[in-house]
Design a protein around this motif. Structure first.
Motif, PDB file in Angstrom:
ATOM      1  N   GLU A 252       0.817  -1.210   0.000  1.00 20.66           N
ATOM      2  CA  GLU A 252       0.000   0.000   0.000  1.00 20.66           C
ATOM      3  C   GLU A 252       0.853   1.264   0.000  1.00 20.66           C
ATOM      4  OE1 GLU A 252      -2.488  -0.483   3.376  1.00 20.66           O
ATOM      5  OE2 GLU A 252      -3.745  -2.044   2.453  1.00 20.66           O
ATOM      6  N   VAL A 253       1.962   1.244   0.727  1.00 21.82           N
ATOM      7  CA  VAL A 253       2.783   2.448   0.867  1.00 21.82           C
ATOM      8  C   VAL A 253       3.787   2.575  -0.266  1.00 21.82           C
ATOM      9  CG1 VAL A 253       4.511   3.591   2.310  1.00 21.82           C
ATOM     10  CG2 VAL A 253       2.509   2.547   3.368  1.00 21.82           C
ATOM     11  N   CYS A 254       4.418   1.471  -0.637  1.00 15.80           N
ATOM     12  CA  CYS A 254       5.559   1.544  -1.564  1.00 15.80           C
ATOM     13  C   CYS A 254       5.206   1.249  -3.013  1.00 15.80           C
ATOM     14  CB  CYS A 254       6.654   0.586  -1.099  1.00 15.80           C
ATOM     15  SG  CYS A 254       7.266   0.978   0.545  1.00 15.80           S
ATOM     16  N   ARG A 255       4.106   0.557  -3.259  1.00 15.99           N
ATOM     17  CA  ARG A 255       3.669   0.253  -4.629  1.00 15.99           C
ATOM     18  C   ARG A 255       4.830  -0.182  -5.527  1.00 15.99           C
ATOM     19  NH1 ARG A 255      -1.700   1.922  -5.561  1.00 15.99           N
ATOM     20  NH2 ARG A 255      -2.653   2.025  -3.494  1.00 15.99           N
ATOM     21  N   PRO A 256       5.412  -1.355  -5.257  1.00 18.59           N
ATOM     22  CA  PRO A 256       6.554  -1.806  -6.061  1.00 18.59           C
ATOM     23  C   PRO A 256       6.153  -2.113  -7.502  1.00 18.59           C
ATOM     24  CG  PRO A 256       5.753  -3.587  -4.698  1.00 18.59           C
ATOM     25  CD  PRO A 256       5.000  -2.350  -4.267  1.00 18.59           C
ATOM     26  N   GLU A 257       7.140  -2.207  -8.333  1.00 22.56           N
ATOM     27  CA  GLU A 257       6.908  -2.592  -9.726  1.00 22.56           C
ATOM     28  C   GLU A 257       6.490  -4.059  -9.818  1.00 22.56           C
ATOM     29  OE1 GLU A 257       6.598  -1.621 -13.740  1.00 22.56           O
ATOM     30  OE2 GLU A 257       7.030  -0.326 -12.022  1.00 22.56           O
ATOM     31  N   ALA A 258       6.962  -4.868  -8.860  1.00 23.92           N
ATOM     32  CA  ALA A 258       6.601  -6.283  -8.843  1.00 23.92           C
ATOM     33  C   ALA A 258       6.669  -6.797  -7.412  1.00 23.92           C
ATOM     34  CB  ALA A 258       7.529  -7.093  -9.739  1.00 23.92           C
ATOM     35  N   PHE A 259       5.763  -7.709  -7.098  1.00 22.10           N
ATOM     36  CA  PHE A 259       5.738  -8.377  -5.798  1.00 22.10           C
ATOM     37  C   PHE A 259       6.183  -9.809  -6.056  1.00 22.10           C
ATOM     38  CE2 PHE A 259       2.859  -9.904  -2.117  1.00 22.10           C
ATOM     39  CZ  PHE A 259       3.871  -9.699  -1.196  1.00 22.10           C
ATOM     40  N   CYS A 266       6.264 -18.211   2.199  1.00 21.60           N
ATOM     41  CA  CYS A 266       5.245 -17.382   2.839  1.00 21.60           C
ATOM     42  C   CYS A 266       4.303 -18.204   3.721  1.00 21.60           C
ATOM     43  CB  CYS A 266       4.433 -16.614   1.807  1.00 21.60           C
ATOM     44  SG  CYS A 266       3.151 -17.590   0.971  1.00 21.60           S
ATOM     45  N   GLY A 267       4.335 -19.534   3.590  1.00 26.77           N
ATOM     46  CA  GLY A 267       3.453 -20.382   4.378  1.00 26.77           C
ATOM     47  C   GLY A 267       2.691 -21.393   3.564  1.00 26.77           C
ATOM     48  N   GLY A 268       2.885 -21.414   2.244  1.00 29.28           N
ATOM     49  CA  GLY A 268       2.258 -22.428   1.421  1.00 29.28           C
ATOM     50  C   GLY A 268       1.162 -21.899   0.518  1.00 29.28           C
ATOM     51  N   ILE A 269       0.556 -22.795  -0.228  1.00 28.97           N
ATOM     52  CA  ILE A 269      -0.472 -22.445  -1.203  1.00 28.97           C
ATOM     53  C   ILE A 269      -1.659 -21.770  -0.534  1.00 28.97           C
ATOM     54  CG2 ILE A 269      -2.152 -23.440  -2.804  1.00 28.97           C
ATOM     55  CD1 ILE A 269       0.016 -25.594  -3.443  1.00 28.97           C
ATOM     56  N   THR A 270      -2.038 -22.238   0.643  1.00 29.31           N
ATOM     57  CA  THR A 270      -3.179 -21.659   1.344  1.00 29.31           C
ATOM     58  C   THR A 270      -2.927 -20.192   1.661  1.00 29.31           C
ATOM     59  OG1 THR A 270      -3.593 -23.828   2.332  1.00 29.31           O
ATOM     60  CG2 THR A 270      -4.704 -21.930   3.333  1.00 29.31           C
ATOM     61  N   GLU A 271      -1.784 -19.886   2.238  1.00 29.75           N
ATOM     62  CA  GLU A 271      -1.444 -18.506   2.588  1.00 29.75           C
ATOM     63  C   GLU A 271      -1.216 -17.657   1.350  1.00 29.75           C
ATOM     64  OE1 GLU A 271      -0.048 -15.551   5.636  1.00 29.75           O
ATOM     65  OE2 GLU A 271      -1.614 -17.034   5.334  1.00 29.75           O
ATOM     66  N   ALA A 272      -0.618 -18.260   0.321  1.00 30.22           N
ATOM     67  CA  ALA A 272      -0.288 -17.498  -0.885  1.00 30.22           C
ATOM     68  C   ALA A 272      -1.518 -16.894  -1.545  1.00 30.22           C
ATOM     69  CB  ALA A 272       0.450 -18.394  -1.880  1.00 30.22           C
ATOM     70  N   GLN A 273      -2.665 -17.528  -1.415  1.00 30.76           N
ATOM     71  CA  GLN A 273      -3.878 -16.978  -2.014  1.00 30.76           C
ATOM     72  C   GLN A 273      -4.204 -15.600  -1.422  1.00 30.76           C
ATOM     73  OE1 GLN A 273      -7.124 -20.104  -2.643  1.00 30.76           O
ATOM     74  NE2 GLN A 273      -5.673 -21.208  -1.362  1.00 30.76           N
ATOM     75  N   GLY A 274      -4.012 -15.443  -0.116  1.00 36.79           N
ATOM     76  CA  GLY A 274      -4.232 -14.145   0.518  1.00 36.79           C
ATOM     77  C   GLY A 274      -3.227 -13.105   0.057  1.00 36.79           C
ATOM     78  N   TRP A 275      -1.990 -13.528  -0.162  1.00 31.71           N
ATOM     79  CA  TRP A 275      -0.964 -12.597  -0.635  1.00 31.71           C
ATOM     80  C   TRP A 275      -1.273 -12.136  -2.061  1.00 31.71           C
ATOM     81  CZ3 TRP A 275       4.437 -12.378   1.570  1.00 31.71           C
ATOM     82  CH2 TRP A 275       4.452 -12.819   2.902  1.00 31.71           C
ATOM     83  N   LEU A 276      -1.746 -13.051  -2.893  1.00 32.49           N
ATOM     84  CA  LEU A 276      -2.159 -12.669  -4.247  1.00 32.49           C
ATOM     85  C   LEU A 276      -3.297 -11.658  -4.189  1.00 32.49           C
ATOM     86  CD1 LEU A 276      -2.129 -16.099  -6.113  1.00 32.49           C
ATOM     87  CD2 LEU A 276      -0.665 -14.145  -6.630  1.00 32.49           C
ATOM     88  N   GLY A 277      -4.239 -11.892  -3.309  1.00 34.47           N
ATOM     89  CA  GLY A 277      -5.360 -10.969  -3.167  1.00 34.47           C
ATOM     90  C   GLY A 277      -4.924  -9.602  -2.694  1.00 34.47           C
ATOM     91  N   ALA A 278      -3.963  -9.569  -1.762  1.00 36.53           N
ATOM     92  CA  ALA A 278      -3.464  -8.284  -1.252  1.00 36.53           C
ATOM     93  C   ALA A 278      -2.829  -7.473  -2.368  1.00 36.53           C
ATOM     94  CB  ALA A 278      -2.462  -8.524  -0.126  1.00 36.53           C
ATOM     95  N   ALA A 279      -2.046  -8.123  -3.219  1.00 36.06           N
ATOM     96  CA  ALA A 279      -1.419  -7.422  -4.338  1.00 36.06           C
ATOM     97  C   ALA A 279      -2.440  -6.989  -5.370  1.00 36.06           C
ATOM     98  CB  ALA A 279      -0.358  -8.313  -4.981  1.00 36.06           C
ATOM     99  N   HIS A 280      -3.408  -7.864  -5.643  1.00 37.01           N
ATOM    100  CA  HIS A 280      -4.440  -7.535  -6.626  1.00 37.01           C
ATOM    101  C   HIS A 280      -5.267  -6.331  -6.181  1.00 37.01           C
ATOM    102  CE1 HIS A 280      -7.174  -8.232  -9.925  1.00 37.01           C
ATOM    103  NE2 HIS A 280      -8.202  -8.321  -9.096  1.00 37.01           N
ATOM    104  N   ASP A 281      -5.522  -6.231  -4.875  1.00 41.49           N
ATOM    105  CA  ASP A 281      -6.323  -5.126  -4.346  1.00 41.49           C
ATOM    106  C   ASP A 281      -5.694  -3.767  -4.609  1.00 41.49           C
ATOM    107  OD1 ASP A 281      -8.196  -6.900  -3.437  1.00 41.49           O
ATOM    108  OD2 ASP A 281      -7.525  -6.870  -1.351  1.00 41.49           O
ATOM    109  N   ARG A 283      -3.371  -3.343  -7.051  1.00 40.24           N
ATOM    110  CA  ARG A 283      -2.937  -3.361  -8.450  1.00 40.24           C
ATOM    111  C   ARG A 283      -1.419  -3.387  -8.608  1.00 40.24           C
ATOM    112  NH1 ARG A 283      -7.300   0.830 -11.296  1.00 40.24           N
ATOM    113  NH2 ARG A 283      -9.172  -0.257 -10.542  1.00 40.24           N
ATOM    114  N   VAL A 284      -0.789  -4.229  -7.798  1.00 38.94           N
ATOM    115  CA  VAL A 284       0.646  -4.455  -7.924  1.00 38.94           C
ATOM    116  C   VAL A 284       0.859  -5.794  -8.629  1.00 38.94           C
ATOM    117  CG1 VAL A 284       2.786  -4.941  -6.678  1.00 38.94           C
ATOM    118  CG2 VAL A 284       1.304  -3.081  -5.921  1.00 38.94           C
TER     119      VAL A 284
END
Length: 349
Positions: A252-259, A266-281, A283-284
């Motif tokens: 949210e603060v740094c808006r990188p070119e890529a995540f 990060c904790g596995g496939i289950t956790e990774a879904q939340g990380w994908l959602g955070a980036a999508h929210d 638009r990173v």
């Protein structure tokens, strides 16, 4: 057996057979995490010794009798068991166990993991090439970069960690010329604030897609400070993060070119879904780290709107895949999603 009726009966760690997957060299991952339910195995490999040991001596017991299909509940249980140790190595071990359970779920359901995550996974996933051990000053560097880029990858990534400021800018420009397109750079956490701020105005924006991990630590304070002082520098980060809360704050603060987070670290496939959602929210763009290549491919196939090209480590990934039957190799810059159940490959056991 109906997957919804299955509970985890046993968790074990196996050492991969050196006669099959070796000979071992320094840095090779030599273990497999195996989860059993209803007479069937789910496996994730290869895994390094320390996270494998944590699964064998601690986390595996915590997973017993848990429903195979309750991935979120299992993740919460494992992280609660780790408590203050739920970062770094602890997350890595949880991620390896989580991926083995997803493989078991897919085998019980007779579906690829990507099809468990999405009704319409894409049949192939774009990949980009990274070759971080190549010395761009070497006499053969130009041919190596040209040959790699010529294989059709989405783009390529090269390491620049020991060079002086002006040499970094020069080599970045040369690599882009050799590749015939802009390249990503990986500083591997070695540049620090001063060097990064000195390099930033010298980098050609037409040549450099991003600079990955210029700082030794990936935290909000460090990257906020860097963003304020080197406006316009395209940065990427993610693989060193362990908590989604930290990831959300940074995004949210740094808006990188890529995540560039890792699907296992990060904790596995289950956790990774939340990380994908955070980036999508915010638009990173996400370009999943290549250490956990097979889980990353399933995630990218399931969520193509959130995940772009996955990193393919051209030196290390073929070594890791010696432990597997049914390997994933890029063709024309893409890999085909395995259509077999679970993660789609067999461990050479």
């Amino acid at each position: 057996m109906d997957p919804t009726d299955a509970v985890i009966d046993r968790v074990r760690v196996e050492r991969l057979d050196e006669d099959v997957a070796g000979p071992w060299a320094r840095g090779d991952s030599r273990f497999a995490v195996v989860v059993e339910a209803g007479g069937m195995d789910g496996v994730f490999a290869p895994v390094d010794e320390l996270p494998a040991a944590l699964v064998a001596t601690w986390l595996g017991q915590s997973a017993l009798r848990h429903p195979v299909t309750d991935h979120t509940g299992l993740l919460r249980r494992l992280l609660a068991e780790l408590g203050p140790h739920s970062a770094g190595l602890g997350r890595w071990a949880v991620g390896a166990l989580d991926c083995a359970v997803w493989d078991l779920h897919g085998r019980l359901a007779d579906l690829p993991v990507a099809a468990l995550l999405s009704d319409r996974p894409t049949p192939q996933v774009p990949v980009y090439a990274s070759w971080l051990s190549l010395d761009l000053n070497a006499a053969s560097a130009a041919e190596s970069v040209k040959a790699t880029a010529g294989e059709g990858f989405a783009f390529t990534k090269w390491a620049l960690r020991d060079a002086e400021v002006r040499e970094i800018a020069l080599l970045a420009r040369r690599a882009a010329e050799w590749a015939g397109q802009s390249v990503a750079l990986d500083a591997l956490g070695t540049w620090g604030h001063l060097r990064t701020m000195d390099v930033a105005p010298l980098l050609d924006p037409e040549a450099v897609r991003w600079v990955e991990d210029p700082l030794a630590r990936t935290d909000r304070t460090a990257y906020t400070r860097l963003r304020c002082r080197s406006e316009g520098l395209p940065v990427a980060f993610g693989e060193r993060l362990s908590h989604v809360e930290d990831a959300r704050a940074l995004l949210e603060v740094c808006r990188p070119e890529a995540f560039t987070f890792d699907a296992v670290w990060c904790g596995g496939i289950t956790e990774a879904q939340g990380w994908l959602g955070a980036a999508h929210d915010v638009r990173v763009p996400v370009h999943l780290h290549g250490r956990a290549f097979l889980p990353a491919v399933h995630l990218a196939a399931a969520f193509p709107h959130a995940a772009g090209a996955v990193e393919y480590q051209v030196v290390w990934e073929p070594r890791r895949q010696r432990a597997l039957r049914g390997t994933l190799r890029p063709d024309g810059g893409h890999v085909v999603l395995p259509d077999r159940p679970g993660l789609g490959v067999e461990v050479r056991r």
